[in-house]
Design an enzyme around this catalytic site. Sequence first.
Site, PDB file in Angstrom:
ATOM      1  N   GLU A   1      64.333  19.149 -26.369  1.00 38.24           N
ATOM      2  CA  GLU A   1      64.894  19.082 -25.024  1.00 38.24           C
ATOM      3  C   GLU A   1      65.753  17.835 -24.993  1.00 38.24           C
ATOM      4  O   GLU A   1      65.549  16.912 -25.774  1.00 38.24           O
ATOM      5  CB  GLU A   1      63.771  18.964 -23.987  1.00 38.24           C
ATOM      6  CG  GLU A   1      63.254  17.544 -23.753  1.00 38.24           C
ATOM      7  CD  GLU A   1      62.589  16.917 -24.971  1.00 38.24           C
ATOM      8  OE1 GLU A   1      62.127  17.668 -25.852  1.00 38.24           O
ATOM      9  OE2 GLU A   1      62.541  15.663 -25.056  1.00 38.24           O
TER      10      GLU A   1
ATOM     11  N   LYS B   1      66.796   7.225 -30.596  1.00 40.03           N
ATOM     12  CA  LYS B   1      66.217   8.563 -30.703  1.00 40.03           C
ATOM     13  C   LYS B   1      66.162   9.059 -32.149  1.00 40.03           C
ATOM     14  O   LYS B   1      65.294   9.843 -32.503  1.00 40.03           O
ATOM     15  CB  LYS B   1      67.004   9.555 -29.847  1.00 40.03           C
ATOM     16  CG  LYS B   1      67.012   9.229 -28.358  1.00 40.03           C
ATOM     17  CD  LYS B   1      65.716   9.612 -27.695  1.00 40.03           C
ATOM     18  CE  LYS B   1      65.713   9.277 -26.199  1.00 40.03           C
ATOM     19  NZ  LYS B   1      64.399   9.425 -25.581  1.00 40.03           N
TER      20      LYS B   1
ATOM     21  N   SER C   1      68.709   0.188 -26.286  1.00 38.88           N
ATOM     22  CA  SER C   1      68.254   1.443 -26.889  1.00 38.88           C
ATOM     23  C   SER C   1      69.401   2.313 -27.398  1.00 38.88           C
ATOM     24  O   SER C   1      69.203   3.141 -28.280  1.00 38.88           O
ATOM     25  CB  SER C   1      67.420   2.216 -25.876  1.00 38.88           C
ATOM     26  OG  SER C   1      68.131   2.381 -24.665  1.00 38.88           O
TER      27      SER C   1
HETATM   28  C1  LIG Z   1      70.068   5.388 -25.094  1.00 37.80           C
HETATM   29  C2  LIG Z   1      68.810   5.831 -24.422  1.00 37.80           C
HETATM   30  N1  LIG Z   1      67.921   4.898 -24.039  1.00 37.80           N
HETATM   31  C3  LIG Z   1      66.784   5.234 -23.422  1.00 37.80           C
HETATM   32  C4  LIG Z   1      66.467   6.537 -23.127  1.00 37.80           C
HETATM   33  C5  LIG Z   1      65.216   6.806 -22.360  1.00 37.80           C
HETATM   34  O1  LIG Z   1      64.208   7.377 -23.106  1.00 37.80           O
HETATM   35  P1  LIG Z   1      62.945   6.575 -23.621  1.00 37.80           P
HETATM   36  O2  LIG Z   1      62.319   5.928 -22.442  1.00 37.80           O
HETATM   37  O3  LIG Z   1      62.111   7.630 -24.229  1.00 37.80           O
HETATM   38  O4  LIG Z   1      63.376   5.591 -24.623  1.00 37.80           O
HETATM   39  C6  LIG Z   1      67.352   7.559 -23.523  1.00 37.80           C
HETATM   40  C7  LIG Z   1      67.041   8.975 -23.254  1.00 37.80           C
HETATM   41  O5  LIG Z   1      67.792   9.876 -23.386  1.00 37.80           O
HETATM   42  C8  LIG Z   1      68.549   7.196 -24.188  1.00 37.80           C
HETATM   43  O6  LIG Z   1      69.437   8.119 -24.582  1.00 37.80           O
END
Ligand SMILES: Cc1ncc(COP(=O)(O)O)c(C=O)c1O
Lengths: 388, 231
Positions: free
Chosen positions: A105, A83, A370
């Site tokens: 948000e 993020k 992620s």
């Molecule tokens: C660590 C992590 N991975 C994935 C996501 C999912 O979001 P996105 O599909 O936008 O990557 C989030 C959302 O809060 C997150 O904190």
Amino acid sequence: MKGFYGEFGGQFVAETLIPVLDELDKSFELLKCDKDFNDKLNDLLKNYAGRPTPIYYAENMSKKYGCKVYFKREDLLHTGAHKINNSLGQALSAKKMGKKRIIAETGAGQHGVATATVAALLNLKCTVYMGSIDAKRQSMNVKRMKMLGAEVKVVDEGTKTLKDAVSAALRDWVSSCNTTHYVLGSALGPYPFPKIVSHFQSVIGKESREYFENLGIMPDYIIACVGGGSNAIGMFKGFLDVESVRLVGVEAGGISDKDGEHAARMSFGKKGIFQGSLSYVLTDKSGQISNVHSVSAGLDYAGVGPEHSFLKEIKRCEYHYARDKEALDGCLELCKLEGILPALESSHAVGYFIKNASKFKDKTILINLSGRGDKDLEIILENMEGAI
Amino acid sequence: MKGFYILGGYPDMKKFEEVFKYLAEKADFVEVGLAYNDPVADGPVIAEAASKVVKSNIKIDDILKIVEAYKKSKVYIMTYANIFYQYGLMEFSQKYGKLINGVIVADLPNRMHGFFYDNGFDIPIIPFVTPESREEDIEGLKGTKADFIYFVGVRGVTGSNVNFLDDELVEKVKFVKKMTSKKVVFGFGIKTKNDTEKVMTYADGFVIGTEAVKRQTDTTQFKRFINSIIE
Ligand SMILES: Cc1ncc(COP(=O)(O)O)c(C=O)c1O
């Protein structure tokens, strides 16, 4: 039509926001080619956020499952998730546009923490909207945001999760758009947000592509979890033109196929208009947005970024889901085998891989991690009693 | 053009029927809201009322049956894009195109009207002008099939406070009238007779929403309120 990916996307918002969205689009198009802006952003990405992130070859896991598994380590970034890439990019743009305040948000709290962090760094006022259920299950992140100087507004309406946090942020923005920029946290919402967020996240795919080009191979599969879709689109962007690479998005399968017990929009949703764009959405026949569930606060959202719907429609990407239990198992397996505690969001990608491991035999797989799982410890412990 | 917004099916079908019937005889037009569970443009009063209607599972067709039975004034349907989209854009206009005079879609900005029309919607969509609208946005509204232009007087949600005699607001409304030769109806934030009198010094009409919805639960109070505004 401008702002659409095939039939998906558009700008389904109050008329009041149209001039701001136009202004945002114009300034983004200029900034994205501006050398000063990019130098500053790249400097922060490198020295503040910790890019490039490594790609790690997971030997133990590879051995156990009979394939080659690599992880893109977005979990090693400052604040703990991908993020920060988007928050840095957008906050820096907001600053260049002369805005003094940013709002955001957040579901899992990761986007809120990332935005509160860059607000502190760039001396911007910051308000973060968060559903009351999410604020409770991610209380550590609420405390972090407050420490960073952000105001956290807990939203006690509707489903009390991400959907209502987005609505509250949109409402704030309608009244404050002259002075405030809305740092939308995923590749969704009205145009140009899907474009902007995927641009700032495309660094994930770019670095990964370079890595594999240097190895002289390409992965057979790339797997990423899909909440709003930002980490997945950022990764996929690097490989869309390599036909041999199969791109897999994993959504939250929750506890069952039943309406309200999952967030698998691609599997069970239909085309609909929700929070700014036309995309796949979990909605009933009368047009009401369905309740969603996931063990992971970052994945339980009724809509999905429009570009993903388009990529599904043209069959460039495939979308599957992992259940809560499969994600939790994936999380624990990665801890035990590799000593990495992944976020519950990312654990969905891992869980999907493990469940379908036989399909991946002898293949090369890149999984996007992620974020890291520190924020989810309580939930993991609560749900995995006895297993740990 | 004196208009009121009421929420379809709130607090139940019987009371809705009574207030609709009353308004259809008294007001120049009635805006009937169809409840949506993600009402980003609405303030707390309407949003909470809508959430109750959604829970009681009232069907759009039942609301429109009441409209059909008692309609005397003009009737506009106000809701959000997904409600029409899931009903079917073409289906909705084939079924109700003759009955209703237009729709007001809170999350369908003017530039997206084409998306509805291209997909078979042929009921006039009322365009919005806001304090932020640019000259070229307003000029683009000249050809609208709609009966009027909806002036959203507030940067914010329904039920907010506004200075109705703010110079910029007044000038903007006058400019829109001149530029488009269309009637301009002022919406958002009007609460009292006094407010309507101020607005009517420069606009062609007004809509009262929150204050009407607040009284839908008590039809006697509701009627008294309508009379206090209209008489
Ligand atoms: C660590 C992590 N991975 C994935 C996501 C999912 O979001 P996105 O599909 O936008 O990557 C989030 C959302 O809060 C997150 O904190």
